[in-house]
Design a protein around this motif. Structure first.
Motif, PDB file in Angstrom:
ATOM      1  N   ASP A   1       0.962  -1.382   0.095  1.00 32.30           N
ATOM      2  CA  ASP A   1       0.118   0.076  -0.061  1.00 32.30           C
ATOM      3  C   ASP A   1       0.849   1.319  -0.039  1.00 32.30           C
ATOM      4  OD1 ASP A   1      -2.522   1.617   0.204  1.00 32.30           O
ATOM      5  OD2 ASP A   1      -1.944   1.958   2.254  1.00 32.30           O
ATOM      6  N   VAL A   2       1.821   1.385   0.806  1.00 31.86           N
ATOM      7  CA  VAL A   2       2.690   2.671   1.017  1.00 31.86           C
ATOM      8  C   VAL A   2       3.813   2.594  -0.067  1.00 31.86           C
ATOM      9  CG1 VAL A   2       2.150   2.853   3.256  1.00 31.86           C
ATOM     10  CG2 VAL A   2       4.346   1.908   2.744  1.00 31.86           C
ATOM     11  N   SER A   3       4.044   3.822  -0.532  1.00 33.74           N
ATOM     12  CA  SER A   3       5.016   3.821  -1.590  1.00 33.74           C
ATOM     13  C   SER A   3       6.479   3.607  -1.220  1.00 33.74           C
ATOM     14  CB  SER A   3       5.017   5.343  -2.104  1.00 33.74           C
ATOM     15  OG  SER A   3       5.557   6.183  -1.310  1.00 33.74           O
ATOM     16  N   SER A   4       7.302   3.544  -2.014  1.00 34.49           N
ATOM     17  CA  SER A   4       8.685   3.068  -1.656  1.00 34.49           C
ATOM     18  C   SER A   4       9.361   4.275  -0.903  1.00 34.49           C
ATOM     19  CB  SER A   4       9.454   2.901  -2.745  1.00 34.49           C
ATOM     20  OG  SER A   4       9.498   3.667  -4.019  1.00 34.49           O
ATOM     21  N   GLU A   5       8.877   5.441  -1.299  1.00 32.70           N
ATOM     22  CA  GLU A   5       9.360   6.762  -0.623  1.00 32.70           C
ATOM     23  C   GLU A   5       9.169   6.683   0.860  1.00 32.70           C
ATOM     24  OE1 GLU A   5      11.405   8.880  -1.969  1.00 32.70           O
ATOM     25  OE2 GLU A   5      11.385  10.668  -0.578  1.00 32.70           O
ATOM     26  N   HIS A   6       7.764   6.264   1.212  1.00 31.60           N
ATOM     27  CA  HIS A   6       7.421   6.002   2.378  1.00 31.60           C
ATOM     28  C   HIS A   6       8.335   5.218   3.017  1.00 31.60           C
ATOM     29  CE1 HIS A   6       3.322   7.834   1.606  1.00 31.60           C
ATOM     30  NE2 HIS A   6       3.331   7.879   2.875  1.00 31.60           N
ATOM     31  N   GLN A   7       8.658   3.835   2.379  1.00 37.41           N
ATOM     32  CA  GLN A   7       9.629   3.074   3.194  1.00 37.41           C
ATOM     33  C   GLN A   7      10.774   3.512   3.470  1.00 37.41           C
ATOM     34  OE1 GLN A   7       9.438  -0.419   0.905  1.00 37.41           O
ATOM     35  NE2 GLN A   7       7.128  -0.539   0.651  1.00 37.41           N
ATOM     36  N   LYS A   8      11.283   4.293   2.541  1.00 33.38           N
ATOM     37  CA  LYS A   8      12.593   4.948   2.833  1.00 33.38           C
ATOM     38  C   LYS A   8      12.664   5.919   3.790  1.00 33.38           C
ATOM     39  CE  LYS A   8      13.977   5.580  -1.591  1.00 33.38           C
ATOM     40  NZ  LYS A   8      13.959   6.401  -2.745  1.00 33.38           N
ATOM     41  N   ARG A   9      11.569   6.557   4.144  1.00 31.28           N
ATOM     42  CA  ARG A   9      11.569   7.664   5.031  1.00 31.28           C
ATOM     43  C   ARG A   9      11.057   7.008   6.487  1.00 31.28           C
ATOM     44  NH1 ARG A   9      14.903  10.999   2.996  1.00 31.28           N
ATOM     45  NH2 ARG A   9      14.159  11.273   0.302  1.00 31.28           N
ATOM     46  N   GLY A  10      11.414   5.871   6.643  1.00 26.75           N
ATOM     47  CA  GLY A  10      11.123   5.381   8.078  1.00 26.75           C
ATOM     48  C   GLY A  10       9.810   4.902   8.396  1.00 26.75           C
ATOM     49  N   PHE A  11       8.859   4.828   7.384  1.00 25.66           N
ATOM     50  CA  PHE A  11       7.446   4.154   7.653  1.00 25.66           C
ATOM     51  C   PHE A  11       7.476   3.265   8.509  1.00 25.66           C
ATOM     52  CE2 PHE A  11       4.103   1.455   6.671  1.00 25.66           C
ATOM     53  CZ  PHE A  11       2.897   2.557   6.707  1.00 25.66           C
ATOM     54  N   TYR A  12       8.195   2.214   8.303  1.00 27.76           N
ATOM     55  CA  TYR A  12       8.095   0.926   9.167  1.00 27.76           C
ATOM     56  C   TYR A  12       8.556   1.432  10.552  1.00 27.76           C
ATOM     57  CZ  TYR A  12       7.638  -1.427   4.794  1.00 27.76           C
ATOM     58  OH  TYR A  12       7.129  -1.876   3.553  1.00 27.76           O
ATOM     59  N   SER A  13       9.439   1.993  10.909  1.00 29.24           N
ATOM     60  CA  SER A  13       9.891   2.395  12.151  1.00 29.24           C
ATOM     61  C   SER A  13       8.801   3.172  12.817  1.00 29.24           C
ATOM     62  CB  SER A  13      11.012   3.289  12.340  1.00 29.24           C
ATOM     63  OG  SER A  13      12.244   2.349  12.023  1.00 29.24           O
ATOM     64  N   LEU A  14       8.239   3.902  12.038  1.00 27.80           N
ATOM     65  CA  LEU A  14       7.251   4.608  12.813  1.00 27.80           C
ATOM     66  C   LEU A  14       6.058   3.861  13.088  1.00 27.80           C
ATOM     67  CD1 LEU A  14       7.383   7.814  10.249  1.00 27.80           C
ATOM     68  CD2 LEU A  14       7.851   7.970  12.545  1.00 27.80           C
TER      69      LEU A  14
END
Lengths: 122, 512, 781, 143
Positions: free
Chosen positions: B98-111
């Motif tokens: 669902d989330v973009s790769s940019e999200h993943q790069k910017r710490g989405f999972y940590s958040l």
């Protein structure tokens, strides 16, 4: 002093609320900052003041009362740090918002949530 | 026990930190899923432990209560942690695609992990200030998750979300300072002990009311809910789904905890106010939904409306009503999260979740239609789905308390809720897509040419979407088919809530 | 019972698969399901005759005493047989009627869901189980009425049917809950034992009203009758099954079921009879002017349901007998006629009675079925319909003068129904063949088989009434009336007033039939009256009031102005504090005099002045500096009152904050004065009010000295924790978890700052789509 | 910003600030100071260097990017509670091994788990401040 501070705290709350009620996002953020400080001062004052005597034990591990209550200090320390984090992020968000929209007038942003931008505020 | 109580916060924290250190996107995804699964497993074990041993507490740092911080799990909080784990895991699966790769790069999972940590911590802590800290952990990560993506709508929604939630936190702290000043303690069980037996209870009533406002903001009560519809429709779907699942419920949890444990001296005052607010909340929420035509906006308003049901049970303040509240919370979390995920699937298929621009999904994606019907009808309170039992338990208690106005509002809101759900159903699923040529009926007579052949341009949904949505629908069906086990749990939780002495005992006199 | 339910629901689940593999032939296999159930209950009927009702319990929700309890008495069995029997024919019929339809599988799935719900409903002993099935019938009806989902009218009709019946359902739920709160049980038999208590309870009136709302909405009694003709948007098999023979009679079933409990009072009797009569007249009058086959039938269904309700209201054993007999008759002929209407529609592609004629040449078997069913509807001997009509008149005439009044009203309504029967059942088959959109042929076997069977059964039962009187009708009547009574049906009673009335009815009916064109004209002229009817009230609520209230409320509450959100929260908080303060009744505990030094005044004055200046200035940097002054002053206060760590932290954080603020604000334009004077005054007053409340709270809390056990403990135990700076020991040891959370927040905020400022937005479709989603134009109103 | 004076200042004071920060960290258990203040002071040292020589160069002095400092700090703090769990005590119980390390400036140091906790605080605060300032100044330069 406590009584004076009580009034001061009330004033800080009032100032910060007034700022929070502005249209300009900058003012709102300043209100956030001020509010946090008012809360800290409230915790500090409400727990009771003890002039000059910090809670530091002597080398032999003893400490005679009266000493300032260390617990509210620890709480406020935590609150200050957390408040700083929130404020920093708010600033970043405002910066980004300004970059995306070119405004800090919150009223211009309301259309994002509700239609009818022309309708006057209630 | 010591271990199980801290795992729900320790695991997400450590995985969040590790995720920040790891650059590989693929590895991040695996760690993300594994961490959520581990969190879920740990929370399940915790609930089992609580069911076996009763209320358990861990005095962190080995400092006895009320001096240190106590983590305590009773049935209610263990249930909440478990549902957090479950939703965290399922939405995590959904988020992979669902989330973009940019999200993943910017710490989405940590958040995301930190969000789970904050929520779990809030459920488990037995200390008021520590509760504030967990609120902040949860809020900080939700601020970022909400703004991540940085579209204009996200940011302007985020500003409102942030400022109003900040207000809530500050009011909480204000109340906390006052409570400490009066009672000299931060431990909830200790505060309950002190306040129940002295005139201090009354003099801290203002603090209690401030807490009600503060938690009310977080829970989304009238007239404090504005942050929720302003922001929930803007971030990626998995973010709004996990928000919908957890954030407001933390507010409700805090309300329940504080107003069953600490402030129960003037029930006719505090809890009657709660009833009144709940009723207005239910009505305004559902009416707000009636005015919306975007799926996620409709659902956001429904969150508010449903929160009213939960706090209504708290307002009744009987054991059966509290059980209804607990049941309602659990049911609602599953159903509402699923609906958000489905709204996301609809947007994925149609490019938008704007009801006026879409349609035809009944023919194009029958499975999605079926999977939508389960949570939607459950939310609408159609028996024998879980939502019916939740409402039933609450209304039954309302009838036996002769709270006729509450009963009437609860049922009327139920009707309007169903109306909203059928609106989504009729518009997104039944109605022909607006790009097709309007209404060309199949006619009453059989139609020689099947018109339901799927258009080739229709994008398909990734397997992770199906997995998450189906799993949640299965949970709903499980609750619906065997409601007794959830009622058993809820009743146990309610029994503990309505006799706080066990909780106090467990916190103040536990060995560790 | 549970087993048969399980089979039906299983059929619902697998029918899409079956249809997928077998196409239309699946209907033959699926028809076996209701058929076997029908046979099973025929067998039960025998056992019921020998002994007491069958009971069965599956435990479900112990907490509330909600269980799947089934109790097969005469009333339940009558309905079970009707549902399963007619269901068999409908399943067959639908297979042919919807042959080749792309959604035939889903159709069967929903139809079986409905069938199961209906079976469960009539067999339920537990009221909540009954309610569960009750609502399931509403849901499946919704899905079936909206089966032609692409038609807007179908969707609207489906919603209408759902909302009306669901609303009634909610009323019913409350009624059941009141019953349970009075008797502590959901089991009907147990509740029945406390009948007297219930009828003497003050809430009895509410109870009756709620039950009636539930039953009347389901059974389309005036003023809720309007949804039923609308529901004719459903495919004809659905109309035949749900909206004539089964679902709509659920309301009547409920009334019959609850008559032993709630009946016997004036309230019950009068409300049922009056609403029944009203519905009977409304239905029959509205029916006669229609031209659409299905709508004609739908309105007579309304009339028939009214008749049944009225009979139940009369409450005598005779009336109950008449009601049950009429229910059976009505199910048979109405099901048949609907299926005939569908067959005609299927063969000619029109349902307008003005376009139909002479069909007997092309569709002889259908014509026979139709004719027989119409005779039953008219009540012509020797069909069972005649017997039931005689019974109805007899039941009414028991009541003397008022009975005659009822009977006369009944004659009028029945005559209208007779006319409709002629219009629908006879007229299209006689006379000259008219041109129709499709050239008609005899319908395929499944289309005429069902109606023929039903019509023949009506005839058979009429000629040989003993077939049904002791086996089916009597047990059902016993279940309604509560004690054993004599049930005897016969065609010929001698020359009685009833016979005269029947004859008059037929005669009048024929006259009405001849005048049908006038009725149609009258209906067209009277159409504007609809705007005052309940249907327009419904559509007003749904289409006008609800949306406008909703959008008005949204405009007031969710307006998008952050500052008004803040305003409402502050106002709420101020109110909350005030409410809290109002609870404190201890006077004189507000203020204690405390001395202060001159420099303390100075510190506070600095905060005051800086704050005041900060809200007045429009320069951003100026206000930042002023806030900095406040921060540093506070830091000084911390330092002066024994908190060096705090002072240091406050000082450093304040500095850092100022740096960040300046970095960000540096480039923004100068603030304008955006608010009006009035709003500034309002904000100032509110802020002052809340600030004052906070001051009071602080003063109040200062008055109460608190226990110092916590700081004492920390001071005493710090040596154990190997530290002399107690604040730091609290932070890293006593309350380390707070600090853990704190640094998590801090770290995450940094990640957030980084993520938000460096996030690269794609200008792709998804981004623009999300923009489009929330664009202003996309909001409703 | 690139004044020579500042650069000289920075060259001298930045290392001093780092050392000061460590002292503050280590003595924090007994005197005012602690991980938070220490971390801030250390970050201030790097920031000062950054003002003089540019942030990029300042960050190059560090072995890790700021975000990793945050992560490591969090891990340190989180794991400092684990030994107690292994010893069968509640999470975050302070364990004090019976030894004492003399340090030059901060008196005798007892390496208990709370010290590691404080070190975690120190690192994460350090990383936080640097990351924030790095990001905001980067945006200053690139419009």
């Amino acid at each position: 002093m406590e009584n004076l501070l009580a009034i001061t705290i009330g004033a800080i709350y009032a100032f910060s609320f007034y700022l929070l009620l502005r249209r300009s996002l900058v003012k709102v953020i300043l209100g956030v900052l001020l509010f946090g400080q008012g809360v800290n001062l409230l915790i500090f004052t409400a727990a009771g003041l003890t002039p000059d005597r910090g809670a530091f034990l002597k080398e032999d591990g003893s400490l005679q009362p009266p000493y300032a209550d260390p617990l509210p200090q620890a709480l406020i320390l935590t609150a200050i740090v957390i408040g700083f984090g929130v404020l920093a992020f708010t600033l970043a968000m405002m910066h980004r918002l300004h970059r995306e929209t070119g405004t800090d007038d919150l009223d211009e942003l309301r259309s994002d949530e509700f239609d009818d931008p022309d309708k006057p505020a209630p | 026990m010591n271990l199980l109580l801290v795992l729900p916060i320790f695991l997400p924290l450590v995985s969040a930190a590790i995720l920040l250190l790891i650059p590989s996107a693929k590895l991040q995804r695996w760690i993300h899923i594994a961490a959520c699964l581990a969190h879920f497993a740990a929370s399940a074990l915790l609930l089992c432990e609580v069911l076996r041993k009763g209320i358990t507490a861990s005095q962190l740092g080995n400092w006895p209560a009320p001096f240190g911080i106590t983590f305590v799990a009773d049935t209610f909080s263990a249930m909440m942690v478990l549902i957090t784990g479950l939703m965290g895991f399922l939405v995590a699966i959904y988020s992979l695609d669902d989330v973009s790769s940019e999200h993943q790069k910017r710490g989405f999972y940590s958040l995301y992990q930190v969000l789970l940590m904050g929520v779990s911590g809030a459920f488990l802590t037995g200390d008021l200030f520590n509760l504030f800290v967990w609120f902040e952990v949860m809020l900080m990560s939700s601020f970022v998750l909400l703004a991540l993506g940085c579209s204009r709508h996200q940011l302007s929604g985020g500003v409102k979300y942030l400022v109003l939630n900040f207000l809530s936190s500050s009011l909480f702290l204000t109340a906390l300072g006052l409570i400490y000043s009066v009672t000299g303690t931060l431990n909830m069980a200790d505060a309950a002990n002190i306040l129940k037996s002295s005139p201090l209870g009354i003099s801290s009533m203002s603090a209690a009311m401030l807490l009600m406002v503060s938690f009310g903001i977080k829970a989304g009560l009238f007239p404090l809910f504005a942050w929720l519809p302003a922001s929930y429709h803007t971030p990626p779907v998995s973010v709004s789904a996990i928000f919908a699942a957890l954030l407001t419920k933390v507010g409700v949890y805090a309300l329940v905890r504080v107003f069953t444990l600490i402030f129960t001296i003037q029930v006719d005052f505090t809890h009657d106010i709660l009833i009144g607010i709940s009723l207005i909340t239910m009505l305004t929420g559902v009416l707000g939904a009636a005015a919306q035509y975007e799926t996620r906006k409709i659902l956001s308003f429904h969150i508010i409306s449903q929160i009213g049901y939960m706090t209504l049970g708290l307002g009744f303040f009987t054991e059966a009503a509290l059980a209804a509240t607990v049941f309602y919370i659990i049911h609602h979390i599953v159903v509402k999260t699923n609906l958000f995920l489905i709204a996301g699937a609809i947007s994925k298929l149609k490019g938008t979740a704007e009801l006026k621009k879409i349609g035809g999904l009944y023919a194009e994606s029958p499975w999605l239609a079926l999977l939508f019907l389960i949570p939607a009808m459950s939310l609408g309170g159609i028996p024998p789905l879980s939502g019916f039992f939740a409402k039933f338990a609450l209304v039954k208690e309302g009838v036996s308390l002769h709270a006729w106005l509450s009963v009437f509002v609860a049922l009327a809101v139920g009707i309007l809720t169903l109306y909203s759900m059928t609106k989504i159903w009729a518009e997104a699923f039944w109605k022909a897509s607006p790009n097709e040529n309007g209404d060309f009926g199949l006619g009453d007579a059989p139609d020689p040419t099947p018109t339901s052949s799927t258009t080739p341009s229709l994008p398909s949904l990734p397997a992770s979407f199906w997995a998450a949505i189906t799993a949640m629908a299965a949970v709903t069906l499980a609750i619906s088919s065997w409601p007794q086990w959830l009622f058993d749990l809820s009743e146990r939780a309610a029994a503990e809530l309505s006799t706080p002495s066990h909780y106090i005992q467990a916190v103040l006199h536990s060995k560790q | 019972m549970a087993a048969s339910l399980f089979i039906v629901f299983l059929a619902s689940a697998i029918s899409p698969l079956l249809v997928y593999f077998l196409r239309t032939r699946a209907s033959y296999f699926l028809a076996l399901v209701p058929l076997s159930i029908f046979v099973l209950y025929l067998h039960y009927l025998q056992r019921l005759h020998d002994g007491s009702p069958l009971l069965e319990t599956i435990h479900w929700i112990q907490s509330f005493g909600v269980h799947l309890q089934f109790r097969l008495d005469g009333l339940a069995l009558l309905f079970l047989l009707l549902i399963a029997g007619i269901g068999t024919l409908i399943v067959l019929y639908a297979g042919s009627y919807l042959a080749g339809h792309p959604h035939l599988g889903r159709f069967y799935a929903i139809l079986f869901l409905f069938m199961g719900a209906m079976l469960g409903l009539v067999a339920s002993e537990n009221l909540i189980a009954l309610f569960v099935f009750w609502e399931l019938t509403s849901l499946s009806s919704y899905l079936l009425v909206g089966f032609d989902y692409r038609k807007k009218e179908a969707r609207a009709a489906a919603l209408q049917a759902l909302l009306v019946t669901f609303t009634g359902g909610q009323a019913l739920l409350v009624a059941f809950l009141i019953l349970a709160s009075l008797t502590d049980s959901f089991s009907f038999t147990q509740i029945l034992e406390k009948k007297i208590q219930i009828q003497q309870n003050p809430s009895y009136i509410i109870l009756v009203l709620l039950v009636l709302t539930g039953a009347f909405t389901k059974s389309a009694q005036t003023p809720f009758h309007f949804w039923l003709p609308g529901a004719m948007a459903a495919p004809t098999p659905v109309s035949a099954y749900l909206h004539s023979a089964t679902m709509v009679t659920a309301g009547v079933f409920l009334l019959a079921r609850l008559t032993p409990l709630l009946g016997g009072t004036h309230l019950w009797a009068w409300s049922l009879t009056s609403f029944g009569l009203l519905t009977m007249l409304t239905g029959s009058i509205l029916a006669i002017g229609q031209t659409d086959l299905k709508r004609l039938l739908a309105y007579t269904t309304v009339a028939a349901l009214g008749t049944m309700t009225m009979l139940l209201g009369l409450g005598t054993p005779l009336a109950a007998k008449a009601a049950i007999a009429f229910l059976l008759v009505h199910s048979l002929y109405k099901g048949a006629l609907f299926m005939v209407a569908g067959a005609v529609d299927h063969e000619t592609h029109t349902r307008d009675v003005r376009d139909l004629g002479g069909l007997i040449r092309h569709m002889p078997i259908t014509a026979i079925a139709s004719g027989l069913a119409a005779l039953a509807m008219c009540g012509v001997p020797p069909v069972l319909g005649f017997i039931s009509k005689e019974l109805i008149y007899e039941a009414k005439l028991e009541f003397g003068q008022i009975g005659w009044f009822f009977a006369i009203l009944g004659v009028i309504a029945n005559a209208l129904v007779v006319a409709v029967a002629l219009i629908v059942g006879i007229r299209p088959f006689l006379g000259f063949p008219l041109h129709t959109p499709k050239h008609p042929h005899e319908a395929p076997f499944p289309l005429w088989f069902g109606p023929l069977i039903l019509a023949l059964l009506g005839l058979l039962f009429g000629i040989v009434p003993p077939l049904v009187e002791q086996t089916i009708i009597k047990p059902a009547v016993v279940a309604v009336v509560g004690d054993t009574i004599k049930v005897k049906l016969s065609l010929w009673h001698g020359f009685t007033p009833m016979l005269v009335l029947s004859f008059v009815t037929l005669l009048l009916g024929f006259c009405f039939f001849r005048m049908r064109e006038k009725f149609r004209l009258a209906r067209e002229t009277l159409t504007p009256l609809r705007y005052y009817g309940p249907e327009s009230l419904y559509s007003c609520i749904i289409n006008h009031w609800l949306p406008s209230i909703a959008s008005l409320q949204t405009r007031i509450l969710q307006h998008g102005y952050l500052r008004y959100y803040v305003l409402s929260i502050i106002a709420a908080a101020a109110l909350a504090v005030a409410a809290g303060l109002s609870r404190i009744s201890l006077p004189g505990t507000w203020f204690t005099w405390r001395s202060f030094e001159w420099w303390e005044v100075l510190l506070c004055a600095a905060i005051f002045l800086a704050g005041f200046a900060a809200i007045l200035t429009s320069g951003r940097i100026t206000s930042v500096v002023l806030l900095g002054i406040i921060g540093y002053t506070i830091s000084l206060i911390f330092a002066l009152y024994g908190a060096p760590d705090l002072a240091l932290t406050q000082f450093l954080v304040e500095t850092l904050t100022l740096i960040l603020l300046v970095l960000v604000l540096y480039r923004l334009p100068k603030a304008k004065s955006l608010s009006s004077k009035a709003s500034r005054l309002r904000d100032a007053l509110l802020s002052l009010a809340f600030g004052f409340a906070i001051t009071l709270l602080v003063l109040k809390s200062l008055y109460i000295p608190h226990d110092t056990k916590l700081p004492d403990f920390f001071v005493q135990n710090s040596p154990i924790a190997q530290g002399r700076n107690v604040v730091n020991v609290i932070l890293v040891d006593f309350r380390a978890l707070d600090t853990l959370g704190e640094i998590t927040v801090l770290g995450i905020s940094a990640v957030g700052v980084w993520a938000v400022l460096s996030f690269i937005r794609k200008k792709s479709s998804s981004a623009s789509a999300s923009q489009k989603n929330s664009s202003p134009a996309s909001f409703e109103q | 910003m690139n004044s020579l004076l500042l650069q000289v200042c920075a060259r001298i004071t930045s290392p001093l600030q780092i050392i000061l920060s460590l002292i503050l960290l280590l003595r924090g258990h007994n005197e005012p100071g602690g991980g938070f203040i220490g971390g801030l002071v250390a970050a201030a040292g790097i920031i000062l260097y950054g003002f003089a020589f540019g942030f990029h160069r300042a960050l190059c002095l560090l072995p890790l990017p700021p975000i990793s400092f945050i992560a490591i700090g969090l891990l340190l703090a989180a794991f400092s509670g684990i030994p107690a769990l292994l010893a069968g005590q509640p999470y975050l119980t302070g364990l004090w091994p019976n030894l004492s390390i003399p340090t030059f400036l901060a008196g005798n140091l007892k390496p208990g788990t709370p010290l590691f906790f404080d070190l975690g605080v120190y690192f994460s605060v350090f990383g936080t401040v640097l990351l924030m300032l790095e990001t905001s100044t980067k945006n200053e330069n690139s419009p």
